[in-house]
Each structure stands twice: as C-alpha cells, then as structure tokens.
Write a protein that holds these residues in place. Structure first.
Motif, PDB file in Angstrom:
ATOM      1  N   TYR A   1       0.826  -1.216   0.000  1.00 20.49           N
ATOM      2  CA  TYR A   1       0.000   0.000   0.000  1.00 20.49           C
ATOM      3  C   TYR A   1       0.858   1.263   0.000  1.00 20.49           C
ATOM      4  O   TYR A   1       0.373   2.345  -0.320  1.00 20.49           O
ATOM      5  N   LEU A   2       2.138   1.119   0.392  1.00 18.97           N
ATOM      6  CA  LEU A   2       3.018   2.289   0.441  1.00 18.97           C
ATOM      7  C   LEU A   2       3.134   2.978  -0.916  1.00 18.97           C
ATOM      8  O   LEU A   2       3.297   4.185  -0.990  1.00 18.97           O
ATOM      9  N   ARG A   3       3.083   2.193  -1.999  1.00 14.98           N
ATOM     10  CA  ARG A   3       3.370   2.756  -3.318  1.00 14.98           C
ATOM     11  C   ARG A   3       2.418   3.894  -3.686  1.00 14.98           C
ATOM     12  O   ARG A   3       2.835   4.888  -4.283  1.00 14.98           O
ATOM     13  N   ASP A   4       1.143   3.739  -3.313  1.00 15.16           N
ATOM     14  CA  ASP A   4       0.174   4.770  -3.697  1.00 15.16           C
ATOM     15  C   ASP A   4       0.440   6.084  -2.967  1.00 15.16           C
ATOM     16  O   ASP A   4       0.380   7.159  -3.563  1.00 15.16           O
ATOM     17  N   GLY A   5       0.764   5.978  -1.674  1.00 17.55           N
ATOM     18  CA  GLY A   5       1.080   7.178  -0.896  1.00 17.55           C
ATOM     19  C   GLY A   5       2.361   7.834  -1.386  1.00 17.55           C
ATOM     20  O   GLY A   5       2.477   9.063  -1.389  1.00 17.55           O
ATOM     21  N   LEU A   6       3.323   7.029  -1.813  1.00 16.77           N
ATOM     22  CA  LEU A   6       4.582   7.595  -2.324  1.00 16.77           C
ATOM     23  C   LEU A   6       4.326   8.396  -3.601  1.00 16.77           C
ATOM     24  O   LEU A   6       4.906   9.459  -3.805  1.00 16.77           O
ATOM     25  N   LEU A   7       3.430   7.885  -4.461  1.00 11.17           N
ATOM     26  CA  LEU A   7       3.141   8.620  -5.705  1.00 11.17           C
ATOM     27  C   LEU A   7       2.521   9.983  -5.402  1.00 11.17           C
ATOM     28  O   LEU A   7       2.762  10.955  -6.114  1.00 11.17           O
ATOM     29  N   ASP A   8       1.747  10.063  -4.317  1.00 14.44           N
ATOM     30  CA  ASP A   8       1.205  11.368  -3.917  1.00 14.44           C
ATOM     31  C   ASP A   8       2.324  12.336  -3.555  1.00 14.44           C
ATOM     32  O   ASP A   8       2.126  13.547  -3.542  1.00 14.44           O
ATOM     33  N   LEU A   9       3.508  11.779  -3.231  1.00 17.03           N
ATOM     34  CA  LEU A   9       4.657  12.608  -2.861  1.00 17.03           C
ATOM     35  C   LEU A   9       5.675  12.665  -4.013  1.00 17.03           C
ATOM     36  O   LEU A   9       6.841  12.992  -3.812  1.00 17.03           O
ATOM     37  N   ALA A  10       5.218  12.306  -5.211  1.00 15.26           N
ATOM     38  CA  ALA A  10       6.060  12.338  -6.424  1.00 15.26           C
ATOM     39  C   ALA A  10       7.236  11.368  -6.352  1.00 15.26           C
ATOM     40  O   ALA A  10       8.272  11.594  -6.970  1.00 15.26           O
ATOM     41  N   VAL A  11       7.075  10.288  -5.602  1.00 12.80           N
ATOM     42  CA  VAL A  11       8.110   9.251  -5.572  1.00 12.80           C
ATOM     43  C   VAL A  11       7.511   7.982  -6.175  1.00 12.80           C
ATOM     44  O   VAL A  11       6.509   7.458  -5.672  1.00 12.80           O
ATOM     45  N   ALA A  12       8.111   7.508  -7.277  1.00 12.41           N
ATOM     46  CA  ALA A  12       7.648   6.251  -7.877  1.00 12.41           C
ATOM     47  C   ALA A  12       8.484   5.120  -7.314  1.00 12.41           C
ATOM     48  O   ALA A  12       9.689   5.287  -7.087  1.00 12.41           O
ATOM     49  N   SER A  13       7.842   3.963  -7.091  1.00 13.69           N
ATOM     50  CA  SER A  13       8.631   2.806  -6.635  1.00 13.69           C
ATOM     51  C   SER A  13       8.216   1.587  -7.444  1.00 13.69           C
ATOM     52  O   SER A  13       7.043   1.432  -7.805  1.00 13.69           O
ATOM     53  N   ASP A  14       9.184   0.756  -7.740  1.00 14.80           N
ATOM     54  CA  ASP A  14       8.906  -0.460  -8.501  1.00 14.80           C
ATOM     55  C   ASP A  14       9.802  -1.576  -7.978  1.00 14.80           C
ATOM     56  O   ASP A  14      10.796  -1.313  -7.286  1.00 14.80           O
ATOM     57  N   THR A  15       9.437  -2.805  -8.304  1.00 15.12           N
ATOM     58  CA  THR A  15      10.259  -3.939  -7.862  1.00 15.12           C
ATOM     59  C   THR A  15      10.580  -4.819  -9.068  1.00 15.12           C
ATOM     60  O   THR A  15       9.836  -4.843 -10.054  1.00 15.12           O
ATOM     61  N   LEU A  16      11.690  -5.536  -8.993  1.00 18.43           N
ATOM     62  CA  LEU A  16      12.027  -6.524 -10.014  1.00 18.43           C
ATOM     63  C   LEU A  16      12.846  -7.597  -9.342  1.00 18.43           C
ATOM     64  O   LEU A  16      13.420  -7.375  -8.263  1.00 18.43           O
ATOM     65  N   GLU A  17      12.884  -8.769  -9.943  1.00 23.56           N
ATOM     66  CA  GLU A  17      13.536  -9.890  -9.259  1.00 23.56           C
ATOM     67  C   GLU A  17      14.166 -10.829 -10.259  1.00 23.56           C
ATOM     68  O   GLU A  17      13.832 -10.821 -11.450  1.00 23.56           O
ATOM     69  N   THR A  18      15.106 -11.628  -9.779  1.00 25.43           N
ATOM     70  CA  THR A  18      15.851 -12.540 -10.631  1.00 25.43           C
ATOM     71  C   THR A  18      16.366 -13.671  -9.737  1.00 25.43           C
ATOM     72  O   THR A  18      16.079 -13.691  -8.546  1.00 25.43           O
ATOM     73  N   SER A  19      17.095 -14.592 -10.309  1.00 24.91           N
ATOM     74  CA  SER A  19      17.722 -15.635  -9.491  1.00 24.91           C
ATOM     75  C   SER A  19      18.985 -16.105 -10.198  1.00 24.91           C
ATOM     76  O   SER A  19      19.133 -15.909 -11.413  1.00 24.91           O
ATOM     77  N   ALA A  20      19.874 -16.718  -9.445  1.00 21.31           N
ATOM     78  CA  ALA A  20      21.123 -17.238 -10.026  1.00 21.31           C
ATOM     79  C   ALA A  20      21.747 -18.204  -9.038  1.00 21.31           C
ATOM     80  O   ALA A  20      21.403 -18.196  -7.848  1.00 21.31           O
ATOM     81  N   PRO A  21      22.695 -19.024  -9.518  1.00 25.20           N
ATOM     82  CA  PRO A  21      23.444 -19.865  -8.583  1.00 25.20           C
ATOM     83  C   PRO A  21      24.231 -18.988  -7.591  1.00 25.20           C
ATOM     84  O   PRO A  21      24.557 -17.842  -7.905  1.00 25.20           O
ATOM     85  N   TRP A  22      24.564 -19.554  -6.426  1.00 23.50           N
ATOM     86  CA  TRP A  22      25.282 -18.784  -5.387  1.00 23.50           C
ATOM     87  C   TRP A  22      26.534 -18.134  -5.948  1.00 23.50           C
ATOM     88  O   TRP A  22      26.852 -16.989  -5.614  1.00 23.50           O
ATOM     89  N   SER A  23      27.262 -18.864  -6.811  1.00 21.26           N
ATOM     90  CA  SER A  23      28.547 -18.346  -7.286  1.00 21.26           C
ATOM     91  C   SER A  23      28.375 -17.060  -8.101  1.00 21.26           C
ATOM     92  O   SER A  23      29.302 -16.265  -8.192  1.00 21.26           O
TER      93      SER A  23
END
Ligand SMILES: Cc1cc2nc3c(=O)[nH]c(=O)nc-3n(C[C@H](O)[C@H](O)[C@H](O)COP(=O)(O)OP(=O)(O)OC[C@H]3O[C@@H](n4cnc5c(N)ncnc54)[C@H](O)[C@@H]3O)c2cc1C
Length: 551
Positions: free
Chosen positions: A399-421
């Motif tokens: 829910y934080l994202r909507d309030g942040l946009l009211d303050l002109a701050v955009a937030s997004d997430t992205l994800e990935t995976s890989a071996p430990w090395s």
C-alpha cells in the motif's frame, strides 16, 4: 470492483481501481522513510489520482453472442485492463489506459467456461484469463489489435471442490483467492503455506499460470512443487492432468502449465499438496556485519538441511529503510548504535529474517542450530520482535506505493535468481545499471535489495527502486521503461533468470529467447499453436517478443 462475494458471508470488500488493495486499507508513508528518500530525491508535484467522475469509457467493440455471463460496464472493463505493475498504476491514475477489454466475462461454471472458449475461438475474439489481476509483468495487459478482447475473470470458479485429507490433496477452483484457500483448509488442520506478498488479491489459477513463489517457499516449496494436478481448457482440447505423486509417463505435462501465463489454456481448477498446520512458528531476526557476510551465511543455511520456512537477507540500504519503516526500531533504539558499531555492525549491516515452523521442540532445535551456524559470522540476534512486526505488516507494505506517488516518488520492484557463485556479481550489475539511470533532481537512485527463496544451489534477488516521478503519465512511464530496460539487460548479461517468480508477461518477453534459446522458444511456440491454433488466448504474453513497456 468487489470480490469474494458470498451471500452467506460478509459483504465483498471493494478494491481500489487505480492502486493496490482494498479501499478500506492504507499504509501512510512513515516520516523517517520519507526523510530517507528526500535526502536522495527532490520533491516534485504529486502524481495525479484517478478521477472516476470525469472518466468516460471508450466505446467497446461489438461482440458476437459469447454467452450470458458478460459485463460491458465501463469501470468494470477499466478495472480489468491492467495489472499491478508501476506502469499499470501510472496509466490508471493518469487516465491514459489505451486499450480496454470490450467486456468482462465471469463464467458461472466450467461448462460455461468451455462454451466461452469455443465461441471466442470460432469468432476470433481474444480471451485474457484474469485471476486477481496482480501481475506485475503486463500479464493481463492489452495492446492494439484488430481483434476484440474479453477479460475472463475466474472469480466464480472458486472454493474448495474436493479434499483428500488422507493424501493431503485439496482441489480448488482457479479463481479462489489466497485467504479463501487458507480459510477452507484451516478447519481440517491443514495449510497450503503459499503466501506471496499479493496473497490477499491473487488466485490459485494465477499462481499456477505465473509460476509464483510464496514468502515461505523455503519450507513449503514454490507453486510448481505444490501442484499435483490440474484441469485446463483451450480451443485445442481439454487437459486433465494428475493428480499423481510422481509419474514416469513421459514429460510432466502439469509442469508445462506452470508458468504458461494463459497461453496454453485457461486453468479451471488445480489440485494442490497441502500440509498439516504447524503447531508452532517463529520468525527471528539477526544483524550481519555486511551484505557479503550475509550472503555467505545464507548459502550455509540453505545448504544445511535445517527445517526452515523462511530466509530473507536485506542489503545495507534495505536494512536502513526497514529501520525507517519501524521494522526493528524499538530494539535498535534500546541498543546503543555505538555498541553495534563496536560489534562491527555499523553502516552496511544486513538484516536477516529466519523462520521455522513445526512442533515447538523442532522449532527450538532449529533456532539452536541456527545460532551455532551464525556465530562465526559475528551475527547479532535481535530476537522475535522484528519478525513479529514483519509478519503483521507483510501484506500491507504494497500500500506504500500509492502514498509515495502522492509525494512524487515512484517505486517499482524486479527480481531474478542465479546460482550462489554468480549472485554477488549479479547484485552489483543490477544496482550499477539502475544507478547509471539517475535523473534530474536525484542525488542518487535509491535501490534496495534482498535475497529470498533460497535453494541449495542459489537464490532469488529482489530489488526495489525509487525515482522522482514526473506528474505527466507518459513521461513517468518513459522513465520507468528506461530503468526497466537497463535492469533487464544487466540481468541477462550477468546470467540471471529474467524472473524468479513474477513471470514473463509482456514486459520480459523480448528477452525470453535469450534465456531459453531459439530452440526452446520454437518448442513453446509449437505447443501454444497446438493448444490454441488461432492464438486467441492471451496472445501478447510470453512469446510474441515485442517491447510493450510503454503501451
Ligand atoms: C504487491 C505485489 C506483491 C507480489 N508478490 C508476489 C510474491 O511474493 N510472489 C509471487 O510469486 N508473485 C508476487 N506478485 C506477482 C503476482 O501476484 C503473481 O504473479 C500472482 O501469481 C498472480 O496471480 P493473479 O491471480 O493475480 O493472476 P493475474 O494477475 O490475474 O494473472 C497473471 C497471469 O496468469 C494468467 N492467468 C490468471 N489466471 C489464469 C487461469 N486460471 N488460467 C490461465 N491463465 C491464468 C493471466 O492471463 C496472466 O498472464 C506480486 C504482485 C504484487 C502487485
């Protein structure tokens, strides 16, 4: 939009059309988090809110007879036009959604769904399977096409259909939301244990179709591990698969539907492996001297075979923000900062959450062994308070994202995976690629990361980024798309997976062939052509490869 309508139960809760979640829940931006962001991003005009009264629905295409369960209501169509990625929220809030489905279908049962699929195929109408619409990869988004589209909301194919308690198998309608799954299992002393952060608003069918992972996947497995069988309907046939504990009858076709994103068929029901409700559960937190030290500890824990359900390691910036949103504040404030520094836990310290479930004695034993395992790293235990806090708020954080946009701050997430090395280099590559995209009015681009979903051979990295959001919808989306392209390119170049659990959708489809090879891509195309020869099922996702970030 309402959902989970049950004449015998409480009234349906109303979902926000232009943001995350239910209209009656809010999570205001904590002042300390805002101060942290303001030190990096200058203030700007608020991003506009959607004005439903001023909005006019575009005219819908004329549709042939597709059965009785169709709605042409403008707001209903808009509510099914986009998912929950930042770009979707920006389009909805700025009233710049370009393509709407011509109608929303809510088939009343599987027969009605089969008739809808048949009629749409005959008439060349696109069907977009729609679970909770929480896709963050453009999985339910439309694009320009001469063919009209209908969103197929599966909310009426819902509930516990069969329970084989002896085998621990529960069959649910595809449109069953997370809380309804757990509520149906609880009286039997059972749990599915699948808790994606979108749990309250995502569905069984959506989890399977987008290859989802719950926050406790370390213990319960990802959705692919939980699916014992399923039923899917497509123009090319009806697929009735399993359930079986294991089978050597050729390739496992159930797995083909996991991550199929609606391209191979509409999943109508799924049989899931359920577990005994644990008698005890505990999440404890520890501070590690650095991200590098934390990575090594995470690797040792993942390979230890301890019966844990959760491991999550935040990097330095995410640890700072976790403190700013109050996750571990009280405990921190009673401990002197100077003392923590003396223990080697100054700036750059990394917060680790560890969770275990089972019989009380098993949980105690798991933590005893964890303490011994973490001791050589210089870890400092913060105890259970931080874990309780995290559990209480984990479904409220979005829910934080909507309030942040009211303050002109955009937030997004992205994800990935890989071996430990490869994880340390992947981490650096994504951070650097994003920070190279720093814009005007930004001292730096704030990027947070945590490691989660550990496996013996690797783990997932999950990034959260913030930028100063222009008030104009198209400009904001162009900025987001630029950062997204930088991150995708860095992930592919560093050998990470395009996605660990958000899926491919339309946003990642241009790079899919680079990950699975041209041969793998051609194979998937052939499967989709067999199941859906006229490509009416969600044709823009997964395979078509066009860059639609700014659509
Ligand atoms: C705040 C937030 C937090 C999130 N956290 C997580 C997380 O922790 N873990 C995680 O894995 N994901 C997470 N996600 C992503 C998303 O919630 C998951 O991908 C989820 O599985 C989507 O489920 P849904 O029911 O909302 O599907 P939708 O968004 O409705 O659909 C997703 C895709 O599946 C297809 N689809 C949906 N239902 C069916 C069906 N019955 N048959 C065939 N195709 C279908 C759609 O066409 C689309 O391509 C998060 C998203 C948000 C916004």
């Amino acid at each position: 939009m309402g959902h989970q309508d049950n004449p015998a139960g409480p009234p349906a809760r109303v979902r926000r059309i232009d943001g995350w979640g239910f209209a009656d829940v809010d999570f205001p931006v904590p002042p300390r988090m805002l101060a942290w962001l303001r030190a990096r991003l200058e203030a700007d005009a608020p991003f506009p809110r959607f004005d439903a009264a001023a909005w006019r629905a575009p005219t819908a295409d004329d549709l042939p007879d597709l059965g009785p369960d169709l709605s042409g209501d403008g707001l209903d169509r808009l509510g099914h036009a986009r998912g929950q990625a930042l770009a979707d929220t920006l389009r909805l809030r700025s009233a710049t959604v370009r393509y709407l489905p011509s109608a929303v279908a809510r088939p009343r049962d599987e027969d009605a769904l089969a008739q809808l699929v048949g009629a749409a195929d005959r008439h060349g109408i696109k069907l977009i399977p729609w679970g909770g619409g929480t896709s963050v990869t453009g999985g339910v988004n439309l694009d320009a096409d001469v063919r009209p589209a209908v969103a197929v909301d599966l909310e009426r194919l819902s509930g516990l259909l069969e329970l084989d308690a002896v085998s621990g198998l529960a069959t649910f309608g595809a449109g069953t939301f997370g809380p309804a799954v757990e509520a149906a299992l609880a009286p039997h002393g059972l749990t599915l244990g699948h808790f994606p952060q979108s749990f309250e608003l995502s569905t069984v069918g959506g989890w399977v179709a987008s290859h989802s992972s719950g926050q406790e996947s370390f213990g319960y497995g990802r959705i692919a591990d939980l699916v014992a069988g399923l039923r899917a309907l497509a123009p090319g046939g009806r697929y009735e698969l399993g359930p079986s504990p294991a089978s050597a009858s050729g390739p496992d076709l159930r797995r083909l539907f996991v991550g199929s994103e609606g391209r191979l068929g509409v999943i109508a029901r799924a049989t899931l492996r359920v577990s005994e409700m644990p008698a005890a559960q505990r999440v404890e937190a520890a501070l590690l001297p650095s991200w590098a030290a934390g990575l090594e500890v995470a690797r040792l824990v993942a390979r230890s075979g301890l019966p844990l359900s959760l491991l999550r390691l935040s990097d330095g910036p995410e640890t700072e923000v976790a403190l700013a949103v109050g996750l571990a504040r009280r405990r921190f404030e009673t401990l002197s900062r100077a003392y923590l520094r003396w223990r080697g836990l100054g700036d750059g310290a990394a917060l680790m959450l560890l969770g275990a479930k089972g019989q009380p004695a098993e949980v105690d034993l798991a933590f005893e062994r964890l303490r011994a395992l973490l001791r050589p790293s210089g870890a400092f235990w913060l105890g259970e308070g931080t874990g309780r806090h995290w559990r209480a708020d984990r479904f409220r954080h979005p829910y934080l994202r909507d309030g942040l946009l009211d303050l002109a701050v955009a937030s997004d997430t992205l994800e990935t995976s890989a071996p430990w090395s490869r994880l340390p280099a992947l981490y650096r590559a994504v951070r650097e690629a994003l920070q190279a995209g720093v814009g005007p009015g930004e001292r730096e681009l704030p990027v947070l990361c945590h490691l989660s979903h550990p496996y013996p051979d690797g783990a997932s990295l999950y990034f959260t980024l913030f930028f100063r959001c222009p008030a104009d919808g198209d400009a904001a989306i162009a900025r987001w798309a630029d950062l997204k392209r930088r991150a995708n390119a860095a992930i592919v170049a560093a050998g990470g997976a395009l996605s660990h659990h958000h899926g491919i959708g339309t946003f990642h489809s241009p790079e899919l062939a680079r990950e699975i090879g041209e041969g793998g891509h051609a194979l998937l195309h052939a499967l989709a052509a067999a199941a859906d020869p006229r490509a009416i099922l969600n044709p823009h996702v997964l395979l078509d490869g066009q860059d639609r970030l700014e659509a």
